[in-house]
Each structure stands twice: as C-alpha cells, then as structure tokens.
Design an enzyme around this catalytic site. Structure first.
Site, PDB file in Angstrom:
ATOM      1  CB  VAL A   1      39.116  53.697  17.147  1.00 59.31           C
ATOM      2  CG1 VAL A   1      39.095  53.916  15.637  1.00 59.31           C
ATOM      3  CG2 VAL A   1      40.540  53.543  17.656  1.00 59.31           C
TER       4      VAL A   1
ATOM      5  CG  ASP B   1      39.958  44.224  15.794  1.00 62.00           C
ATOM      6  OD1 ASP B   1      38.882  43.777  15.368  1.00 62.00           O
ATOM      7  OD2 ASP B   1      40.093  44.627  16.971  1.00 62.00           O
TER       8      ASP B   1
ATOM      9  N   GLY C   1      36.135  46.501  19.778  1.00 60.67           N
ATOM     10  CA  GLY C   1      37.307  46.382  18.920  1.00 60.67           C
ATOM     11  C   GLY C   1      37.731  47.738  18.399  1.00 60.67           C
ATOM     12  CD  GLU C   2      35.555  51.101  16.014  1.00 60.99           C
ATOM     13  OE1 GLU C   2      35.926  52.137  16.585  1.00 60.99           O
ATOM     14  OE2 GLU C   2      34.449  50.998  15.444  1.00 60.99           O
ATOM     15  N   GLY C   3      40.430  49.012  18.410  1.00 58.57           N
ATOM     16  CA  GLY C   3      41.463  49.613  19.246  1.00 58.57           C
ATOM     17  C   GLY C   3      40.874  50.494  20.331  1.00 58.57           C
TER      18      GLY C   3
END
Lengths: 353, 353
Positions: B101, B178, B320-322
């Site tokens: 990210v 997240d 995830g992570e954005g």
C-alpha cells in the site's frame, strides 16, 4: 544514422528472457504479502522483467503516447455517422490539449504526440504534430485495396520511426493511440483476417451506430474480406488490402518497442488490430505488449484472445485515442514498483506462515 | 469542538443531489467524444457530481488512506496459517513505508495513515501512527460476542474521528485500508449477516488456505452466525457480535466521508463488510462509496452486489491494506478530470454526427 526498416526491426525482436522472469517470480515470493495476492499484477511484473531482461525491470516512466491519425475510403460506404472532417478536427483538439487522451495523459504524466499518417484534410503544422502523411486517406477496400504494399510499408515504418524517436528521447513506456473516423471498419477486417473469425464476430458499433448501420457495416467488412482474401502469413498484404494507415503505423510502433525491449500499452480495438499485424510480423513482439483495457468493441476481445493477452481494465470504454492505454499506465507502473520498493519478509522482520 | 458521534454523523448523511447529476449527464453529452464512450467512467462522474452537489465535482486530490489495524479472537480457531503477531509487524512495515500500500500510495500521491484500533501487540508510537486501541484484539466470536456494543461504537467513532481529521487537513478523497490476521473471517460473518447469504457464499481463502482449512473456516463462520443470530437492522449489534474493530472503524470512516459528501474508495472484502455496516446505519451513505476493485474473496462480490456497486478494477487481488483502493484512485481522478478539462464540441469546433 542507418535507416531503421521493417525488416531490421523485425529481426531485432527477441523472445522474453527466462532467467529474468524466474528472478521476478522468486522476488515476488519473498515480498511482504501473501503469495499471489496481487493477482494479475504479479504475472505482469514477471512478463515485464522478461521483456527487460532484468529484475526488477525499469519503471515505465517517462511514458509517451503516439496518436496516429488517418482517414478511410470505406467511409463512403456509410459505416459511420460522423463526417470525415472530424478526424482532422480531433487532431487539432489533441494538439490543443482538449481531448480525453490529453486529460488522462496530464494526470498520468505521459506526453501526447499526434502523428498525421494519413488524414484526408491537410493539417497545419503544430508544435507537437509529426507530419508523416502517406496518403490523404485510404481507398475504399470494398472496391480496391485500401493501400499499395509500399504505402502500407511506409505507414509501418512511420510507426517505427516515431517509436525510435520517443525511445531516443528517453521514453521507458510507449502507449498506442489512434484517431480516424470509420477506422473500426478496417480494424474489424484486420482482426477477421489475422484470427480467422467472421466479419460478424469482429464488427461492432464503433462510436455508436444503430442496428441497421451495424448490419450494413458487417456486410461491408465481409465484402472487403471476400474481395481480397487476405493471407495472414503476409501481414503487409493484409494491411495493404483491408487495413488503415494508423493501424499499420501502430503495428510498426509496437514492433519498435519490442525490438528495444520496452513495454507498449495497447489501447482498444484499433490498437489490437495493429498488434495482430505486429505479431504476424514477429510473434515474439507479444512479449512487449500490455493490453491496457478491454474495449467494448467485440473485435478487441477476439484479438486479445488470439494474442493470449489479458486486459488490465474493463470499464466498457470504446473511445480510442489511446485513452484506455493511458488509464492503464498507473496499473503497469504499480506492478513494476512493487518489485522495486516493497520490503521482503526478511528485511521487514515479518513472520511467514 | 462538539464531539462527533455515530448518531450525529448518520444524521448528516443525505441523498445524492439530482440536479448536479443531471448537469453532469448533460455536460458528458457535450464533450468531444461519442456519447457513452467512456463507459463506467461516465456514470462514476455523474455519481460523484451527485455526491458533491455540484458539477464538475472536485478532483479527488489530495487523497488519504487510513489503514485500520486490529486482531481477532477467532484466530484461535485456526482460520489462518499466519501467526497473530504479523498484524503488528505489518503495522510497523506500513509505518516504515515498506508494504504494497505504501508503494502504491507513493505512486498515486496519496498519504497513508496507520490506525491501531485493536492490535493485540502494543505498538511503539510512530510519526504517523494514530493510537486508538479499543481493546487488544476481539474475543472469539464462536464462543462469545467479539466486542461489547460500547467497544463496537468506540471503533466506529474512531473511524469517524480519523476521517474528520483527514478532511479537516484538506483531503478530498478517502480510501479504506485494513490489516488484521484472520480478519476475512469476521468479514465473511458480517457479509452473511447483512446480506442474508450463507457462510459458504461469504467465506473465501483469505491469504491462501488449503481446502481443509477453508471448509473449517466456513463452519467457524456458520457457528458464529448461529450463536449470535445477528439482526441486520441493528448494525451496532452485528458489529459487536461477529465483527472486528477495523471493520467497525471502516464503517465509521465511510459514514463520515458520506456526511461530508466526499468520495470514499472502498478496498476489498474487509472494506466491503464495513461498507455494508455503514449502509445499514445510513443507506444514503452508498452515494459516497466507490468500489475500488473486486477482491478475489467471494464475499466481496456478494457485498458489492448488495450495495449495487460496480467495482472499477478486477485484477484477482486479495491483499487488503487498501491496495485495491489506491490502485483505483487514478481511475476515479480520470473520471472527474474529464468533466473539468475535456473540450466541448462547440468550443473545439468539432462537428457532431
């Protein structure tokens, strides 16, 4: 400087480098993310390492878009609702920075160069316009070959020359663009000729035509294919009989990128038809191609499947100009950037499963 | 300053502005491109005009990513092959700029802020870390409620507060991120609870688990749903019983974006489960949501369909992570930029069909 020819360019195209691809796969497995969790970006990063012959491959920046503009004799068959003069008007719009591709390119940090490879209306020379008009529009392919073989070659070599100039100026990524009222008609014919699909499978609604015009457009494409029976093993012959000047130029542009092992982001259906021609000249050129997006034109999916390329974006776009290629540029850059910047489990002190 | 609560935020969420949407549709029709040729980008530009209440809507820059990190009691059920300590290790990786990210955000020009809303391991305070730990990981939802209602509210209001701070600092676009080992398990439970789908339909392989673990994960989700029978009309109750602290924080983050009429790009399956909670609190919040991508997790497609959102990207990502939200940011910016910068047929002197 020795003149760069179609033949010398084709001869310079080499297969992807397997050790660099293996190195990229091995690096992807050590980065702080679950294996495979970046999906298509991981495979793209591996392909670009194979193209560059090194891991990580260079970031695709600076990036340069070439918008090849041309007109089409087949316009006389009523395949488009737009007047032919729009090709020249849009070329001026590109030069003024007012088109969608300009807006997208400003955002992505890419340059836009307009190349007159065959516009019917004479264009004023502008700052960024490359004047390389082979002829003022093709002939009507339903009546005669669209181009002579020599004209087709000139257009291909124009594309090569434009790419060479961009690469000499430092471009690390090329993007295809096109403008030409009625140019989805020769694109459909090219796609049918190179893939063996039917005129119906290759022919879409272009900028948006009604059912009757669409049905007519299919018969026009079928008539051109029947008249010329183009041989896919003779790509110059295919481009000459049922092609267009911008389609041929894009084929050359892609070949030059492949010869220099620099990625070329392929835009929509016009670009995909040029990509088929490039692959017919040099199958290993596919290693340099990144399919930017899936055009809503049905021929685009046929062409990309034939090239075994997965498009990065699928947003229902059907504009051309290079718009879909430019929109995909940040995705390509992100895929490469991962190999340059993401920490490994070891270096970041993150536990593995 | 009056404390911004869940209730005051929900009360501030309003429907999309229809006149601004009509103005955007009318402007799209006058721009120098065939009508509809930008596909999904045109509809997105109309939605964002409706959200902003003006046409053109503001460009989504600067953009800010919040990565909400939390741990999960259900990890004890063996739903993930990763040790729980990886949540804290990855939070440090984000702070050091070494995660995917971070690489994507550097490229897109977005800031990344890490929020500890519920990490089990105490984190050192870093420059960009927001310390807002509600509790050191949820409880095991197969045994008892994951959170109390008050803890769930604290997490939602943490998300609201983080969004408020980003917006006060000038952000024009928010992006959800997240981190939390095992957090696809509560995401699946939330998606089943809010959409009515089965545990099997909502539950995927997360970071990559084998068939046996996947089958076990489905029974874990089903057991939690059976134990608590969460009522989708009581979103705080759903978040408390089968949710997670980062899921709840994302719900609040989205609600605050909607209350301020700023777009929020929703990342993958964790974000989609938070988006369902936000929509359960305030259905009009959907107008602020842009689905960045389609996660490979099956629950993501279920959640987006329930919200009637079309994802912009579909690249098989499941990190995830954005990461998927940040990758979509240039597409969102391009959609808005068209309304700001592209010439009209009139202004560019281009003929219409």
């Amino acid at each position: 400087m020795t003149r760069v020819t179609l033949e010398s360019t084709v001869a310079a195209v080499r297969p992807a480098d397997q050790p660099a691809m293996a190195a990229a796969r091995e690096l992807q497995a050590r980065l702080t993310k679950p294996a495979g969790s970046l999906g298509a970006l991981e495979e793209l990063s591996v392909r670009l390492a194979g193209l560059a012959g090194t891991c990580p491959p260079p970031l695709p920046s600076p990036a340069a878009v070439a918008v090849f503009a041309g007109d089409h004799g087949v316009h006389a068959q009523g395949v488009s609702p737009w007047p032919q003069e729009v090709t020249a008007q849009m070329a001026l719009n590109f030069l003024a920075g007012g088109a969608v591709v300009n807006a997208f390119a400003r955002q992505a940090g890419a340059s836009v160069t307009v190349v007159d490879v065959g516009v019917a209306t004479p264009l004023p020379e502008g700052t960024d316009l490359i004047e390389a008009n082979v002829r003022r529009g093709t002939l009507d392919m339903t009546v005669e070959p669209a181009l002579t073989r020599d004209e087709a070659r000139q257009a291909v070599e124009t594309g090569i020359r434009v790419a060479e100039e961009m690469l000499e100026a430092g471009a690390k990524c090329l993007l295809t663009g096109d403008m030409g009222i009625a140019n989805t008609t020769p694109a459909a014919a090219l796609i049918a000729a190179f893939t063996g699909c039917t005129a119906e499978q290759a022919t879409g609604r272009g900028t948006g035509i009604d059912d009757a015009t669409h049905a007519h457009k299919i018969t026009v494409v079928a008539a051109a294919l029947e008249r010329h029976a183009p041989d896919p093993a003779d790509p110059l012959g295919v481009l000459a009989t049922v092609g267009g000047l911008e389609h041929a130029a894009i084929a050359g542009f892609i070949l030059a990128a492949a010869a220099h092992r620099v990625p070329v982001i392929v835009d929509g259906v016009i670009a995909a038809s040029g990509a088929l021609a490039a692959a017919a000249f040099a199958p290993d050129a596919i290693a340099a191609m990144v399919a930017g997006h899936l055009s809503a034109e049905p021929g685009a999916a046929v062409a990309l499947a034939h090239l075994d390329l997965e498009p990065l974006l699928d947003l229902g776009m059907r504009l051309g100009e290079g718009s879909g290629a430019v929109l995909a540029l940040p995705v390509v850059a992100a895929a490469v950037r991962v190999l340059h910047e993401v920490a490994t489990f070891d270096s970041a002190g993150v536990s593995e499963k």
